[in-house]
Design a protein around this motif. Structure first.
Motif, PDB file in Angstrom:
ATOM      1  N   ASP A 273       2.145  40.360  15.524  1.00 48.87           N
ATOM      2  CA  ASP A 273       2.181  40.965  14.187  1.00 48.87           C
ATOM      3  C   ASP A 273       3.575  40.824  13.596  1.00 48.87           C
ATOM      4  O   ASP A 273       4.548  40.602  14.324  1.00 48.87           O
ATOM      5  N   TYR A 274       3.663  40.968  12.282  1.00 44.92           N
ATOM      6  CA  TYR A 274       4.967  41.040  11.613  1.00 44.92           C
ATOM      7  C   TYR A 274       4.800  41.809  10.313  1.00 44.92           C
ATOM      8  O   TYR A 274       3.704  41.904   9.752  1.00 44.92           O
ATOM      9  N   VAL A 275       5.901  42.385   9.850  1.00 46.35           N
ATOM     10  CA  VAL A 275       5.923  43.096   8.567  1.00 46.35           C
ATOM     11  C   VAL A 275       7.096  42.573   7.761  1.00 46.35           C
ATOM     12  O   VAL A 275       8.213  42.459   8.281  1.00 46.35           O
ATOM     13  N   TYR A 276       6.841  42.268   6.496  1.00 48.45           N
ATOM     14  CA  TYR A 276       7.861  41.725   5.584  1.00 48.45           C
ATOM     15  C   TYR A 276       7.994  42.664   4.395  1.00 48.45           C
ATOM     16  O   TYR A 276       7.010  42.950   3.715  1.00 48.45           O
TER      17      TYR A 276
ATOM     18  N   LEU B 273       6.876  52.903   3.412  1.00 57.86           N
ATOM     19  CA  LEU B 273       7.390  52.831   4.777  1.00 57.86           C
ATOM     20  C   LEU B 273       6.267  52.355   5.681  1.00 57.86           C
ATOM     21  O   LEU B 273       5.092  52.467   5.356  1.00 57.86           O
ATOM     22  N   CYS B 274       6.662  51.787   6.815  1.00 51.22           N
ATOM     23  CA  CYS B 274       5.674  51.217   7.726  1.00 51.22           C
ATOM     24  C   CYS B 274       6.132  51.423   9.167  1.00 51.22           C
ATOM     25  O   CYS B 274       7.252  51.063   9.525  1.00 51.22           O
ATOM     26  N   LEU B 275       5.252  51.990   9.963  1.00 53.31           N
ATOM     27  CA  LEU B 275       5.518  52.201  11.379  1.00 53.31           C
ATOM     28  C   LEU B 275       4.866  51.081  12.184  1.00 53.31           C
ATOM     29  O   LEU B 275       3.681  50.807  12.029  1.00 53.31           O
ATOM     30  N   VAL B 276       5.656  50.416  13.016  1.00 53.49           N
ATOM     31  CA  VAL B 276       5.145  49.351  13.881  1.00 53.49           C
ATOM     32  C   VAL B 276       5.273  49.818  15.327  1.00 53.49           C
ATOM     33  O   VAL B 276       6.363  50.168  15.777  1.00 53.49           O
TER      34      VAL B 276
ATOM     35  N   TYR C 233       2.071  33.992   4.210  1.00 51.99           N
ATOM     36  CA  TYR C 233       0.988  34.880   3.762  1.00 51.99           C
ATOM     37  C   TYR C 233       0.286  35.540   4.952  1.00 51.99           C
ATOM     38  O   TYR C 233      -0.142  36.682   4.879  1.00 51.99           O
ATOM     39  N   ALA C 234       0.166  34.799   6.056  1.00 54.33           N
ATOM     40  CA  ALA C 234      -0.520  35.316   7.242  1.00 54.33           C
ATOM     41  C   ALA C 234      -0.031  34.575   8.480  1.00 54.33           C
ATOM     42  O   ALA C 234       0.576  33.502   8.377  1.00 54.33           O
ATOM     43  N   ILE C 235      -0.318  35.130   9.662  1.00 57.15           N
ATOM     44  CA  ILE C 235       0.079  34.473  10.906  1.00 57.15           C
ATOM     45  C   ILE C 235      -0.639  33.135  11.047  1.00 57.15           C
ATOM     46  O   ILE C 235      -0.029  32.107  11.330  1.00 57.15           O
ATOM     47  N   ASP C 236      -1.969  33.148  10.851  1.00 55.13           N
ATOM     48  CA  ASP C 236      -2.744  31.913  10.946  1.00 55.13           C
ATOM     49  C   ASP C 236      -3.923  31.977   9.987  1.00 55.13           C
ATOM     50  O   ASP C 236      -4.106  32.962   9.264  1.00 55.13           O
ATOM     51  N   ARG C 237      -4.763  30.949   9.989  1.00 58.60           N
ATOM     52  CA  ARG C 237      -5.871  30.861   9.038  1.00 58.60           C
ATOM     53  C   ARG C 237      -6.898  31.965   9.243  1.00 58.60           C
ATOM     54  O   ARG C 237      -7.544  32.407   8.285  1.00 58.60           O
ATOM     55  N   ASP C 238      -7.065  32.413  10.471  1.00 58.85           N
ATOM     56  CA  ASP C 238      -8.046  33.464  10.755  1.00 58.85           C
ATOM     57  C   ASP C 238      -7.673  34.798  10.131  1.00 58.85           C
ATOM     58  O   ASP C 238      -8.539  35.664   9.938  1.00 58.85           O
ATOM     59  N   LYS C 239      -6.398  34.980   9.818  1.00 63.52           N
ATOM     60  CA  LYS C 239      -5.930  36.264   9.279  1.00 63.52           C
ATOM     61  C   LYS C 239      -5.954  36.300   7.745  1.00 63.52           C
ATOM     62  O   LYS C 239      -5.595  37.302   7.138  1.00 63.52           O
TER      63      LYS C 239
ATOM     64  N   VAL D 243      10.238  42.856  10.494  1.00 63.10           N
ATOM     65  CA  VAL D 243      10.037  43.262  11.884  1.00 63.10           C
ATOM     66  C   VAL D 243       8.991  42.330  12.480  1.00 63.10           C
ATOM     67  O   VAL D 243       7.950  42.086  11.871  1.00 63.10           O
ATOM     68  N   VAL D 244       9.283  41.783  13.651  1.00 62.94           N
ATOM     69  CA  VAL D 244       8.355  40.888  14.348  1.00 62.94           C
ATOM     70  C   VAL D 244       7.993  41.503  15.694  1.00 62.94           C
ATOM     71  O   VAL D 244       8.849  42.044  16.388  1.00 62.94           O
ATOM     72  N   LYS D 245       6.710  41.409  16.029  1.00 59.26           N
ATOM     73  CA  LYS D 245       6.233  41.907  17.314  1.00 59.26           C
ATOM     74  C   LYS D 245       5.616  40.746  18.098  1.00 59.26           C
ATOM     75  O   LYS D 245       4.696  40.092  17.623  1.00 59.26           O
TER      76      LYS D 245
END
Length: 288
Positions: free
Chosen positions: A277-280, A134-137, A191-197, A158-160
């Motif tokens: 942020d996002y969770v998949y 489980l994950c709390l956002v 895989y990630a939001i952008d290259r920095d992540k 979930v997208v924030k």
């Protein structure tokens, strides 16, 4: 011998999930003592569950709950052995109850209480189940949360998003766009939001794989080192554009990137807009 009523048999079946004859026979053996019969049947259920404990639970559903002010969201993956049980109304009700309780308490890990709720149903249905993750956002006043469940709950996202003018999240077009971003993530699982992540150690491993593939390509064996270096750089950039959310082709218009789609929406709304942020979650997928 105590008289065993059909009503008691029915009530015992509803509480334990055991068969009608098994309920009746257990009531007979306990001389009509309902509590003893219930205890015996639950013990049998636990014993049956222990025998199935090593069976794979790769079916199930993802559940999502967002609180009323959209300041927090909870994602839960509940697993079962079979798709049949994953579609069982009791299984679905349990997933929803766990998600709601976890959100209310603001927890971010499986507790004994939640695990006990799963065990209770598993002993009645007599199929191995598991509360995988489980994950709390949480969202700040400048952020907005939305979600997307794909199909029967195989994938949940979930997208924030954040803005310098959070009032734009009352705009139906903006809310619809953010929902489309969640749909995009469900479809492409970046895989990630952008290259920095991106984890740099993981990236180095991928670059090495591409380097070896380039070196072993017969069509490139006569190319000079500087040309090979340029080809490798191009492959790495292409790879990154495929796995980074902001660089992917937007699901509703693949001619533009997600970053451009966000920019266009922000311009139309007259404010800054970004995905913070996002969770998949995918049933049976690796834990993030």
């Amino acid at each position: 011998m105590a008289e065993i009523s059909a009503a008691d048999v029915k009530r015992l079946r509803e509480k334990t999930g055991a068969g009608m004859m098994e309920c009746k026979n257990t009531l007979v053996s306990t001389e009509g003592d309902f509590d003893k019969a219930e205890k015996l049947l639950k013990e049998k259920g636990l014993a049956a569950l222990e025998k199935r404990a090593d069976r794979v639970t790769n079916q199930g559903k993802v559940f999502i709950k967002i609180n009323n002010d959209r300041s927090a969201a909870m994602l839960v993956e509940l697993n079962a052995e079979t798709d049949f049980v994953a579609k069982n109304p009791e299984f679905i009700a349990l997933g929803e109850k766990i998600t709601e309780k976890a959100l209310e308490k603001g927890i971010n890990s499986v507790t004994d209480e939640l695990a006990g709720m799963v065990t209770d149903l598993a002993t009645r249905i007599r199929e191995n189940m598991g509360l995988k993750r489980l994950c709390l956002v949480k969202a700040s006043p400048c952020e907005y949360i939305t979600d997307y469940i794909h199909g029967d709950g195989n994938i949940g996202v979930v997208v924030k998003c954040e803005s310098d003018k959070p009032e734009i999240f009352k705009n139906e077009e903006v809310k619809s766009f953010v929902h489309s971003l969640a749909l995009h993530i469900a479809a492409f699982n970046p895989y990630a939001i952008d290259r920095d992540k991106i984890d740099q150690n993981w990236l180095k491993e991928q670059e090495e794989i591409l380097r070896v593939q380039t070196a072993n390509d017969e069509k490139l064996k006569d190319k000079p080192e500087n040309v090979l270096a340029g080809i490798l750089k191009g492959k790495v950039n292409k790879f990154l554009s495929e796995i980074c959310f902001l660089e992917q082709g937007y699901v509703k218009d693949e001619k533009i990137t997600v970053a451009k789609a966000i920019e266009d929406c922000a311009k139309s709304a007259g404010a800054k807009l970004a995905v913070s942020d996002y969770v998949y979650f995918k049933v049976g997928g690796a834990e993030s």
